[in-house]
Design a protein around this motif. Structure first.
Motif, short mmCIF file in Angstrom:
data_model
loop_
_atom_site.label_atom_id
_atom_site.label_comp_id
_atom_site.label_asym_id
_atom_site.label_seq_id
_atom_site.Cartn_x
_atom_site.Cartn_y
_atom_site.Cartn_z
N CYS A 38 0.84 -1.20 0.00
CA CYS A 38 0.00 0.00 0.00
C CYS A 38 0.88 1.25 0.00
CB CYS A 38 -0.84 -0.03 1.28
SG CYS A 38 -1.90 1.40 1.53
N SER A 40 0.54 3.47 2.02
CA SER A 40 0.85 3.69 3.44
C SER A 40 2.13 2.97 3.84
CB SER A 40 -0.30 3.20 4.32
OG SER A 40 -1.47 3.93 4.07
N HIS A 60 -0.71 -4.80 5.64
CA HIS A 60 -2.03 -4.66 6.25
C HIS A 60 -3.16 -4.86 5.25
CE1 HIS A 60 -0.95 -0.61 4.78
NE2 HIS A 60 -2.21 -0.63 4.39
N GLU A 61 -2.86 -5.50 4.11
CA GLU A 61 -3.92 -5.71 3.10
C GLU A 61 -3.96 -7.19 2.69
OE1 GLU A 61 -3.86 -2.93 -0.15
OE2 GLU A 61 -3.62 -1.19 1.17
ZN LIG Z 1 -3.21 0.01 2.79
#
Ligand SMILES: [Zn+2]
Ligand SMILES: NC(=O)c1ccc[n+]([C@@H]2O[C@H](COP(=O)([O-])OP(=O)(O)OC[C@H]3O[C@@H](n4cnc5c(N)ncnc54)[C@H](O)[C@@H]3O)[C@@H](O)[C@H]2O)c1
Ligand SMILES: [Zn+2]
Length: 395
Positions: A38, A40, A60-61
């Protein structure tokens, strides 16, 4: 197991780390089948180093198959196919019962003054091991999961972890009138998907996208977005947008860029300084200085019309960033922002993940790579090489 670990600025590596195990009755272990990188993650890669330790597992995905469950995980079962939201939330506290899952009072990281814990997102968000790995321990698993049906390939559902709900919330918070103009700054995965969602909701609406990467501009243009190339219009962006909006500016602006924006020399010094100091010294500097590169946010303030709305999904981190309060107040700008409350939007999004694929999720990723190639993947994603817009890693 194998996992993508943070090792330093612009340095990740795939290492052997201990297998996660059930620690609480509300935990589950998920065997990961697809796991995205991501924008992020690029903040951790570039700027947020003072809040990371060497060896922290990123990501986190993720999505995958439930491998093992604790005794208090509700109806979650071994063998279920699940997407994991990027935030860890209990589903039953005061905040969760109001749909504010990123503020979950069960998982809030109080010693950092932060909201709900996030997977793979630094000490600021609980230093929870992330999902760019073969297995993931999911705390609060009774609520922190989205069950998805068997059948379609992972690409159909994997963006429910972050991209889809984040873009959905960005559009919802922007609250652009159906006959208005929505301007989206940044055409990475979040900005691109926000444009798709806005056009799907109101096919006749004017959506303007701004970026400086040719492939990203082209991707958006091919789906009906009017694009502006910042590398050509860095100096006259305001005039160009005014020319497209009867001189007033956009009714709503989404900032899908965040704290590493291109074209903001002033904060570079603070970011570099924080990066050079030992963590214990850098953390307070980072938290109290104006460290964000605010070019995108400043553009949003300039480009939105009087009385319009700015919806921030780009992540920011400083507490002393200089803001033009005079302009914000005088233009009567409405500001809405925050991490996306993932499960708040899933019921709205699921009906669009049909075979007709109106949002184009099946072809959204530009790169599918083995987990072992994560260092290369981070590099091409950050440098925008090889047409890289979204990478899905496969353990
Ligand atoms: Zn993300
Ligand atoms: N709120 C949330 O819950 C949430 C969730 C996911 C991502 N994010 C944030 O959203 C942002 C975008 O994420 P992404 O995955 O699309 O990342 P990305 O880095 O791929 O996309 C950012 C895009 O902005 C462009 N850009 C840079 N400076 C610009 C400027 N001054 N004006 C216009 N465009 C500019 C870049 O060329 C790039 O294409 C990041 O800050 C990320 O952290 C927030
Ligand atoms: Zn909660």
């Amino acid at each position: 197991m194998r996992a993508v670990t943070w090792q330093g600025k612009r340095n990740v590596s795939v290492e052997e780390v201990p297998d996660p195990r059930i620690e609480q009755p509300t935990d589950a272990i998920v065997k990961i089948t697809s796991t995205n990188i991501c924008g992020s993650d690029l903040h951790l890669y570039e700027t947020l180093g003072p809040f990371m330790d060497r060896g922290d597992v990123l990501g986190h995905e993720p999505m995958g198959i439930v491998e093992e469950v604790g005794s208090e995980v509700g109806d979650l079962k071994v063998g279920d196919r699940v997407v994991l939201p990027f935030q860890i939330s209990c589903g039953h506290c005061w905040m969760c019962s109001r749909g504010l899952y990123t503020q979950c009072e069960t998982t809030q990281v109080r010693d950092q003054g932060s909201g709900a814990a996030l997977f793979g997102y630094s000490k600021l968000y609980g230093q929870v091991a992330g999902g760019q790995a073969e297995y993931l321990r999911v705390p609060q698993a009774q609520f922190t999961h989205i069950k998805v049906p068997e059948g379609p390939a992972d690409d159909r559902f994997v963006y429910l972890s972050d991209v889809l709900p984040t873009a959905w919330q960005a559009v919802a918070y922007a609250d652009c009138p159906a006959d208005g103009t929505l301007l989206v700054l940044g055409l990475g995965p979040i900005g691109d998907m926000a444009c798709r969602i806005a056009l799907h909701a109101e096919p006749g609406r004017k959506v303007i996208g701004v970026d400086l990467v040719p492939e990203r501009l082209e991707r958006a243009r091919s789906r009906g977005v009017e694009v502006i190339d910042l590398s050509e219009h860095g100096d006259d962006l305001l005039e160009v947008v005014q020319g497209m909006t009867s001189g007033r500016g956009a009714d709503a602006v989404i900032d899908a860029v965040g704290l590493d924006a291109h074209g903001s020399p002033s904060a570079k010094f603070a970011q570099t300084l924080a990066g050079l100091l030992p963590d214990a010294v850098a953390q307070p500097v980072f938290k109290t200085a104006g460290v964000d590169k605010l070019a995108a946010f400043y553009s949003a303030i300039e480009l939105v019309r009087r009385g319009g709305t700015i919806s921030l999904s780009g992540v920011y981190g400083g507490t002393a960033d200089p803001l033009p309060m005079l302009t914000l107040f005088d233009k009567q700008i409405q500001l809405r922002m925050g991490q996306a409350n993932v499960k708040r939007w899933v019921p709205d999004i699921l009906p669009l993940l049909t075979d007709a694929d109106p949002l184009g999720v099946d072809t959204f990723a530009t790169h599918h790579l083995p987990l072992e190639e994560a260092p290369h993947a981070y590099e091409i994603f950050q440098k925008k090489q090889d047409g890289c817009v979204k990478v899905v890693l496969h353990p």
